[in-house]
Design a protein around this motif. Structure first.
Motif, PDB file in Angstrom:
ATOM      1  N   SER A   1       8.270  -1.698   7.272  1.00  0.00           N
ATOM      2  CA  SER A   1       8.380  -2.662   6.402  1.00  0.00           C
ATOM      3  C   SER A   1      10.073  -3.295   7.085  1.00  0.00           C
ATOM      4  N   GLU A   2      10.512  -4.481   7.381  1.00  0.00           N
ATOM      5  CA  GLU A   2      11.766  -4.704   6.888  1.00  0.00           C
ATOM      6  C   GLU A   2      12.207  -4.992   5.967  1.00  0.00           C
ATOM      7  N   GLY A   3      11.692  -5.307   4.847  1.00  0.00           N
ATOM      8  CA  GLY A   3      12.260  -4.981   3.068  1.00  0.00           C
ATOM      9  C   GLY A   3      11.998  -4.034   3.243  1.00  0.00           C
ATOM     10  N   LEU A   4      11.265  -2.824   3.084  1.00  0.00           N
ATOM     11  CA  LEU A   4      11.340  -1.517   2.620  1.00  0.00           C
ATOM     12  C   LEU A   4      13.018  -0.996   3.691  1.00  0.00           C
ATOM     13  N   THR A   5      12.555  -1.644   4.739  1.00  0.00           N
ATOM     14  CA  THR A   5      14.409  -0.504   5.798  1.00  0.00           C
ATOM     15  C   THR A   5      15.431  -1.033   5.160  1.00  0.00           C
TER      16      THR A   5
ATOM     17  N   ILE B   1       9.406  10.823   2.255  1.00  0.00           N
ATOM     18  CA  ILE B   1       9.448  10.208   1.318  1.00  0.00           C
ATOM     19  C   ILE B   1       8.460   9.397   0.392  1.00  0.00           C
ATOM     20  N   GLN B   2       7.640   9.738  -0.472  1.00  0.00           N
ATOM     21  CA  GLN B   2       6.810   8.574  -0.868  1.00  0.00           C
ATOM     22  C   GLN B   2       6.805   7.392  -1.278  1.00  0.00           C
ATOM     23  N   PHE B   3       6.448   6.506  -1.148  1.00  0.00           N
ATOM     24  CA  PHE B   3       6.494   4.866  -1.433  1.00  0.00           C
ATOM     25  C   PHE B   3       5.093   4.627  -2.117  1.00  0.00           C
TER      26      PHE B   3
ATOM     27  N   GLU C   1       1.100  -1.409  -0.533  1.00  0.00           N
ATOM     28  CA  GLU C   1      -0.119  -0.031   0.154  1.00  0.00           C
ATOM     29  C   GLU C   1       0.729   1.518   0.086  1.00  0.00           C
ATOM     30  N   ASP C   2       0.410   2.991  -0.572  1.00  0.00           N
ATOM     31  CA  ASP C   2       1.102   3.582  -0.643  1.00  0.00           C
ATOM     32  C   ASP C   2       1.514   3.940   0.892  1.00  0.00           C
ATOM     33  N   ILE C   3       2.589   4.322   1.223  1.00  0.00           N
ATOM     34  CA  ILE C   3       3.062   4.749   2.109  1.00  0.00           C
ATOM     35  C   ILE C   3       4.094   6.042   2.492  1.00  0.00           C
ATOM     36  N   VAL C   4       4.264   6.605   2.965  1.00  0.00           N
ATOM     37  CA  VAL C   4       5.521   7.542   3.439  1.00  0.00           C
ATOM     38  C   VAL C   4       6.138   7.714   4.927  1.00  0.00           C
ATOM     39  N   VAL C   5       7.046   7.822   4.121  1.00  0.00           N
ATOM     40  CA  VAL C   5       8.594   7.109   5.051  1.00  0.00           C
ATOM     41  C   VAL C   5       9.553   8.328   5.224  1.00  0.00           C
ATOM     42  N   ALA C   6       9.767   8.671   6.565  1.00  0.00           N
ATOM     43  CA  ALA C   6       9.781   9.761   6.893  1.00  0.00           C
ATOM     44  C   ALA C   6      11.494   9.218   7.413  1.00  0.00           C
ATOM     45  N   ILE C   7      12.502   9.778   6.755  1.00  0.00           N
ATOM     46  CA  ILE C   7      14.232   9.220   6.522  1.00  0.00           C
ATOM     47  C   ILE C   7      15.470  10.059   7.239  1.00  0.00           C
TER      48      ILE C   7
END
Length: 113
Positions: A75-79, A106-108, A50-56
């Protein structure tokens, strides 16, 4: 009276010229960094449900290399993907910005249709 008007006109032109001479704004380093990060993160290798916004959160060292400090993804895979794509990659920024910490969002987008 004409002398005063002429003098005021000359003074106004004198003060107006330096203001008009500086029409370009300095480049925004944050925008440049964000664009470079987005380029490095294109073409995700991981499945995103699903669409997700991640703060890096990351820092840039004296060699302009990125070190990812954290992100708020569950998500471990996304990290892993973020760290693989960003850690030790070089950014092109002004040398005065070394050892600065950045946090960008960043929006994935979902890879499942």
């Amino acid at each position: 009276m004409n002398t005063i008007k002429t003098f005021l006109f000359i003074v106004l032109i004198s003060f107006n010229s330096p203001v008009e001479a500086k029409t370009t704004l300095p480049p925004n380093d944050f925008t440049s960094v964000t664009q470079q990060i987005e380029t490095l993160l294109k073409a995700s290798e991981t499945t995103i449900y699903e669409d997700i916004v991640v703060a890096i959160k990351f820092k840039i060292d004296d060699n302009n290399k990125i070190t990812v400090i954290s992100n708020n993804s569950n998500s471990e895979g996304l990290t892993r993907f973020i760290k693989k794509r960003l850690n030790e990659k070089e950014l092109y920024i002004d040398q005065d910005n070394n050892y600065r910490f950045y946090t960008i969002s960043i929006q994935f987008l979902s890879t499942i249709y």
